[in-house]
Design a protein around this motif. Structure first.
Motif, PDB file in Angstrom:
ATOM      1  N   SER A 197      27.700  41.040  57.123  1.00 18.75           N
ATOM      2  CA  SER A 197      27.954  41.375  55.729  1.00 18.75           C
ATOM      3  C   SER A 197      29.273  40.740  55.289  1.00 18.75           C
ATOM      4  CB  SER A 197      28.037  42.891  55.563  1.00 18.75           C
ATOM      5  OG  SER A 197      29.096  43.390  56.339  1.00 18.75           O
ATOM      6  N   THR A 198      29.292  40.279  54.059  1.00 15.73           N
ATOM      7  CA  THR A 198      30.479  39.609  53.539  1.00 15.73           C
ATOM      8  C   THR A 198      31.085  40.425  52.408  1.00 15.73           C
ATOM      9  OG1 THR A 198      29.515  37.468  54.080  1.00 15.73           O
ATOM     10  CG2 THR A 198      31.338  37.461  52.496  1.00 15.73           C
ATOM     11  N   LEU A 199      32.402  40.526  52.432  1.00 18.19           N
ATOM     12  CA  LEU A 199      33.128  41.158  51.324  1.00 18.19           C
ATOM     13  C   LEU A 199      34.025  40.089  50.699  1.00 18.19           C
ATOM     14  CD1 LEU A 199      33.876  43.832  49.815  1.00 18.19           C
ATOM     15  CD2 LEU A 199      35.809  44.005  51.388  1.00 18.19           C
ATOM     16  N   ILE A 200      33.849  39.861  49.426  1.00 18.04           N
ATOM     17  CA  ILE A 200      34.690  38.890  48.727  1.00 18.04           C
ATOM     18  C   ILE A 200      35.700  39.663  47.893  1.00 18.04           C
ATOM     19  CG2 ILE A 200      34.680  37.066  46.984  1.00 18.04           C
ATOM     20  CD1 ILE A 200      32.079  36.109  48.216  1.00 18.04           C
ATOM     21  N   VAL A 201      36.979  39.349  48.095  1.00 23.70           N
ATOM     22  CA  VAL A 201      38.056  40.105  47.467  1.00 23.70           C
ATOM     23  C   VAL A 201      38.685  39.275  46.351  1.00 23.70           C
ATOM     24  CG1 VAL A 201      40.183  41.399  47.852  1.00 23.70           C
ATOM     25  CG2 VAL A 201      38.533  41.139  49.721  1.00 23.70           C
ATOM     26  N   ILE A 202      38.715  39.831  45.166  1.00 24.50           N
ATOM     27  CA  ILE A 202      39.341  39.151  44.023  1.00 24.50           C
ATOM     28  C   ILE A 202      40.583  39.948  43.634  1.00 24.50           C
ATOM     29  CG2 ILE A 202      39.060  38.473  41.595  1.00 24.50           C
ATOM     30  CD1 ILE A 202      36.139  37.857  42.205  1.00 24.50           C
ATOM     31  N   ASP A 203      41.757  39.346  43.839  1.00 24.30           N
ATOM     32  CA  ASP A 203      43.012  40.056  43.543  1.00 24.30           C
ATOM     33  C   ASP A 203      43.793  39.338  42.447  1.00 24.30           C
ATOM     34  OD1 ASP A 203      43.845  37.841  44.911  1.00 24.30           O
ATOM     35  OD2 ASP A 203      44.966  38.912  46.453  1.00 24.30           O
ATOM     36  N   GLN A 204      43.103  38.468  41.713  1.00 27.47           N
ATOM     37  CA  GLN A 204      43.764  37.745  40.629  1.00 27.47           C
ATOM     38  C   GLN A 204      43.130  38.109  39.296  1.00 27.47           C
ATOM     39  OE1 GLN A 204      43.713  33.565  41.771  1.00 27.47           O
ATOM     40  NE2 GLN A 204      43.763  34.254  43.888  1.00 27.47           N
ATOM     41  N   PRO A 205      43.939  38.143  38.247  1.00 25.99           N
ATOM     42  CA  PRO A 205      43.394  38.561  36.955  1.00 25.99           C
ATOM     43  C   PRO A 205      42.384  37.535  36.428  1.00 25.99           C
ATOM     44  CG  PRO A 205      45.634  37.734  36.702  1.00 25.99           C
ATOM     45  CD  PRO A 205      45.363  37.805  38.166  1.00 25.99           C
ATOM     46  N   PRO A 206      41.498  37.965  35.532  1.00 26.95           N
ATOM     47  CA  PRO A 206      40.535  37.032  34.966  1.00 26.95           C
ATOM     48  C   PRO A 206      41.210  36.043  34.011  1.00 26.95           C
ATOM     49  CG  PRO A 206      40.383  39.135  33.844  1.00 26.95           C
ATOM     50  CD  PRO A 206      41.366  39.320  34.966  1.00 26.95           C
ATOM     51  N   TYR A 207      40.583  34.907  33.794  1.00 20.75           N
ATOM     52  CA  TYR A 207      40.954  33.915  32.768  1.00 20.75           C
ATOM     53  C   TYR A 207      42.187  33.068  33.095  1.00 20.75           C
ATOM     54  CZ  TYR A 207      37.728  36.961  30.363  1.00 20.75           C
ATOM     55  OH  TYR A 207      36.644  37.721  30.063  1.00 20.75           O
ATOM     56  N   GLY A 208      43.018  33.453  34.059  1.00 10.65           N
ATOM     57  CA  GLY A 208      44.210  32.656  34.332  1.00 10.65           C
ATOM     58  C   GLY A 208      43.916  31.419  35.160  1.00 10.65           C
ATOM     59  N   SER A 209      42.993  31.543  36.104  1.00 11.05           N
ATOM     60  CA  SER A 209      42.710  30.416  36.989  1.00 11.05           C
ATOM     61  C   SER A 209      41.214  30.412  37.301  1.00 11.05           C
ATOM     62  CB  SER A 209      43.483  30.558  38.298  1.00 11.05           C
ATOM     63  OG  SER A 209      42.874  31.536  39.115  1.00 11.05           O
ATOM     64  N   TRP A 210      40.784  29.371  37.999  1.00 10.17           N
ATOM     65  CA  TRP A 210      39.365  29.263  38.333  1.00 10.17           C
ATOM     66  C   TRP A 210      39.027  29.965  39.641  1.00 10.17           C
ATOM     67  CZ3 TRP A 210      36.422  28.255  34.507  1.00 10.17           C
ATOM     68  CH2 TRP A 210      36.908  27.452  33.460  1.00 10.17           C
TER      69      TRP A 210
END
Lengths: 116, 108, 96
Positions: A2-15
């Motif tokens: 199983s994979t967990l993808i972690v997003i710790d950056q705000p939306p819209y600032g970077s790709w």
């Protein structure tokens, strides 16, 4: 596996976040077990009423709403970060599981990847 | 019926401006690919256009297109053989082209 | 709009180290303009913690779903023309 993808950056600032979302969708396309965790400023992806017309970008709120359609298993939000950014049940998109113990969640997955 | 004026399209046949789309334009784009639209095609086109409105994107790949159709319309339609018969070539690409939507990002 | 000594334009999210540096550099007579991901600071009522006027670029605020959230001491939402005026009326501009 199983994979967990972690997003710790705000939306819209970077790709970086969008690329991570794309990776989650691709794993789901091949029926791999994949979930998303939003933490830090990343929890701002989950806020409702994002209106991106004027900044001429696609709404991450709407993109993210396709996750369950594509078979992404779960969307988690870190409780402390949600509190910091004042995300309450009434301004958080539907289908999000708020978690207290981030470390435990990371241990539950055989593969964890951070965005960016 | 007079053939409507074809609005600008890119080198892969996708409309440059989404607002140029109309059902008549869809029929002309389909005819270019030797597809005569029937109610089965329209059902998928309508689904795709709603999907785009809701999610700000076309399903990014053919597999995810099939998944999304299955989720919305059931197994009978949400399978690649059915969709390939309706939309020849790469179904997601062909269907998005006819529906006036952007090219699926991960389709070659 | 009265003259601004230094207009601080911040585009970094709240947890970026430069945000703290920017807040510490504010002096009386200055103003703070939040753009891009810096507008997220209004969820933490940053405008209540600083002693200078705080502006936030409206398109960036509404894009992030913050257009209707209750803002405590309230940052003033500005559009692009007003942002240009702010920049023009400031003696100095620092883009953090």
């Amino acid at each position: 596996m199983s994979t967990l993808i972690v997003i710790d950056q705000p939306p819209y600032g970077s790709w970086a976040g969008r690329e991570a979302l794309d990776m989650a969708f691709s794993l789901a396309a091949f029926d791999q077990s994949v979930s998303l965790l939003f933490t830090g400023a990343g929890v701002n992806w989950l806020r409702t009423y994002q209106d991106t017309q004027e900044i001429q970008q696609k709404s991450v709120e709407r993109n993210l709403a396709a996750a369950s359609v594509f078979g992404v298993e779960a969307i988690y939000a870190d409780e402390a970060a949600s509190r910091l950014y004042r995300l309450m049940p009434d301004n958080t998109m539907a289908g999000v599981t708020v978690i207290k113990d981030r470390a435990a969640l990371l241990r539950q997955h055989s593969h964890v990847a951070f965005a960016g | 019926m007079t053939r409507p004026v074809m609005p600008a399209r890119n080198n892969e046949g996708f409309l440059e401006n989404a607002n140029d789309w109309s059902p008549d334009i869809a029929m002309v784009i389909a005819a270019d690919e030797n597809i005569q639209l029937d109610e089965n095609h329209w059902e998928i086109i309508e689904f795709l256009r709603n999907f785009y409105k809701q999610h700000d994107m076309s399903p990014p790949s053919n597999r995810l297109f099939v998944k999304a159709v299955k989720e919305a319309l059931g197994e009978e339609r949400g399978n690649s053989i059915y969709l390939m018969q309706l939309f020849t070539g790469t179904p997601a690409k062909t269907a998005c082209r006819i529906a006036g939507l952007p090219r699926p990002t991960n389709c070659l | 709009m009265s003259d601004i000594k230094t207009l601080h334009i911040l585009n970094k999210p709240p947890e970026h180290p430069r945000t703290q540096q920017c807040l510490e550099a504010l002096n009386p007579g200055d103003a703070l303009l939040l753009i891009e991901n810096a507008v997220l600071a209004i969820t933490m009522s940053v405008e209540a913690e600083v002693a200078v006027p705080v502006f936030a670029l409206a398109p960036d605020v509404v894009a992030r779903g913050l257009g209707q959230s209750p803002r405590g001491a309230s940052a003033s939402l500005v559009d692009f023309p007003v942002m240009v005026n702010l920049t023009a009326s400031a003696q100095n501009v620092i883009s953090w």
